[in-house]
Design a protein around this motif. Structure first.
Motif, PDB file in Angstrom:
ATOM      1  N   UNK A  14     -57.098   0.229 -16.204  1.00 54.37           N
ATOM      2  CA  UNK A  14     -55.989  -0.616 -16.619  1.00 54.37           C
ATOM      3  C   UNK A  14     -55.357   0.045 -17.837  1.00 54.37           C
ATOM      4  N   UNK A  15     -54.055   0.267 -17.779  1.00 54.92           N
ATOM      5  CA  UNK A  15     -53.318   0.832 -18.904  1.00 54.92           C
ATOM      6  C   UNK A  15     -52.461  -0.280 -19.492  1.00 54.92           C
ATOM      7  N   UNK A  16     -52.715  -0.568 -20.750  1.00 58.83           N
ATOM      8  CA  UNK A  16     -51.976  -1.609 -21.477  1.00 58.83           C
ATOM      9  C   UNK A  16     -50.906  -0.917 -22.326  1.00 58.83           C
ATOM     10  N   UNK A  17     -49.655  -1.065 -21.931  1.00 61.62           N
ATOM     11  CA  UNK A  17     -48.529  -0.485 -22.668  1.00 61.62           C
ATOM     12  C   UNK A  17     -47.939  -1.568 -23.566  1.00 61.62           C
ATOM     13  N   UNK A  18     -47.526  -1.191 -24.776  1.00 65.86           N
ATOM     14  CA  UNK A  18     -46.947  -2.187 -25.672  1.00 65.86           C
ATOM     15  C   UNK A  18     -45.971  -1.548 -26.644  1.00 65.86           C
ATOM     16  N   UNK A  19     -44.992  -2.345 -27.014  1.00 68.20           N
ATOM     17  CA  UNK A  19     -44.016  -1.930 -28.026  1.00 68.20           C
ATOM     18  C   UNK A  19     -44.579  -2.318 -29.371  1.00 68.20           C
ATOM     19  N   UNK A  20     -44.603  -1.367 -30.287  1.00 64.84           N
ATOM     20  CA  UNK A  20     -45.090  -1.607 -31.647  1.00 64.84           C
ATOM     21  C   UNK A  20     -43.991  -1.188 -32.607  1.00 64.84           C
ATOM     22  N   UNK A  21     -43.252  -2.155 -33.127  1.00 66.51           N
ATOM     23  CA  UNK A  21     -42.122  -1.879 -34.028  1.00 66.51           C
ATOM     24  C   UNK A  21     -41.130  -0.974 -33.304  1.00 66.51           C
ATOM     25  N   UNK A  22     -40.949   0.258 -33.762  1.00 62.72           N
ATOM     26  CA  UNK A  22     -39.959   1.167 -33.174  1.00 62.72           C
ATOM     27  C   UNK A  22     -40.576   2.179 -32.222  1.00 62.72           C
ATOM     28  N   UNK A  23     -41.831   2.006 -31.855  1.00 64.19           N
ATOM     29  CA  UNK A  23     -42.474   2.975 -30.976  1.00 64.19           C
ATOM     30  C   UNK A  23     -43.296   2.267 -29.906  1.00 64.19           C
ATOM     31  N   UNK A  24     -43.840   3.066 -28.995  1.00 59.90           N
ATOM     32  CA  UNK A  24     -44.695   2.559 -27.920  1.00 59.90           C
ATOM     33  C   UNK A  24     -46.103   3.107 -28.069  1.00 59.90           C
ATOM     34  N   UNK A  25     -47.063   2.331 -27.590  1.00 61.53           N
ATOM     35  CA  UNK A  25     -48.465   2.738 -27.615  1.00 61.53           C
ATOM     36  C   UNK A  25     -49.118   2.273 -26.314  1.00 61.53           C
ATOM     37  N   UNK A  26     -50.304   2.800 -26.060  1.00 58.91           N
ATOM     38  CA  UNK A  26     -51.064   2.348 -24.895  1.00 58.91           C
ATOM     39  C   UNK A  26     -52.548   2.429 -25.179  1.00 58.91           C
ATOM     40  N   UNK A  27     -53.288   1.668 -24.393  1.00 58.50           N
ATOM     41  CA  UNK A  27     -54.741   1.743 -24.408  1.00 58.50           C
ATOM     42  C   UNK A  27     -55.211   1.706 -22.968  1.00 58.50           C
TER      43      UNK A  27
END
Length: 119
Positions: A14-27
């Motif tokens: 499972x890849x959790x994508x998320x917007x964090x302020x002005x950038x994107x991250x994933x776990x």
């Protein structure tokens, strides 16, 4: 007996994508097991676009996995082949964003209807 690599290729993370302020991250984590959500085993962030984030997911997981479950901003938005992330990250990003917006709208509509029906 199957090798560890054969077993791993049969798994679908499972890849959790998320917007964090002005950038994107994933776990990345394993799928739910008997109702338990396992902790993330890998994460990365600081990507300027969702497409850039997806390309890094493809690089990180492409050698070991063929498909992933995808969550975007907390919503389940389907499954994707790793090869799609490599070949068309902008198109995949647009499709995931559209799916996320649709799921979020449906959830908000359901919540509003539920509140309207409360005495």
């Amino acid at each position: 007996m199957r090798s560890a690599r054969d077993v791993q290729c049969g798994l679908q993370p499972v890849v959790e994508l998320r917007k964090e302020a002005a950038s994107y991250a994933y776990s990345v984590r394993a799928p739910r097991s008997k109702g338990v959500i396992p902790p993330s085993s890998y994460s990365n962030g600081g990507f300027s676009t969702l497409a850039d984030c997806l390309l890094d997911v493809a690089r990180a997981l492409g050698g070991d996995f063929k498909r992933i479950y995808v969550r975007l901003d907390g919503y389940c938005v389907g499954e994707r082949d790793i090869v799609e992330l490599r070949r068309g990250p902008q198109e995949v990003a647009a499709a995931l964003r559209a799916a996320c917006d649709a799921v979020a709208s449906a959830a908000e509509a359901g919540a509003a209807a539920s509140e309207a029906n409360d005495p």
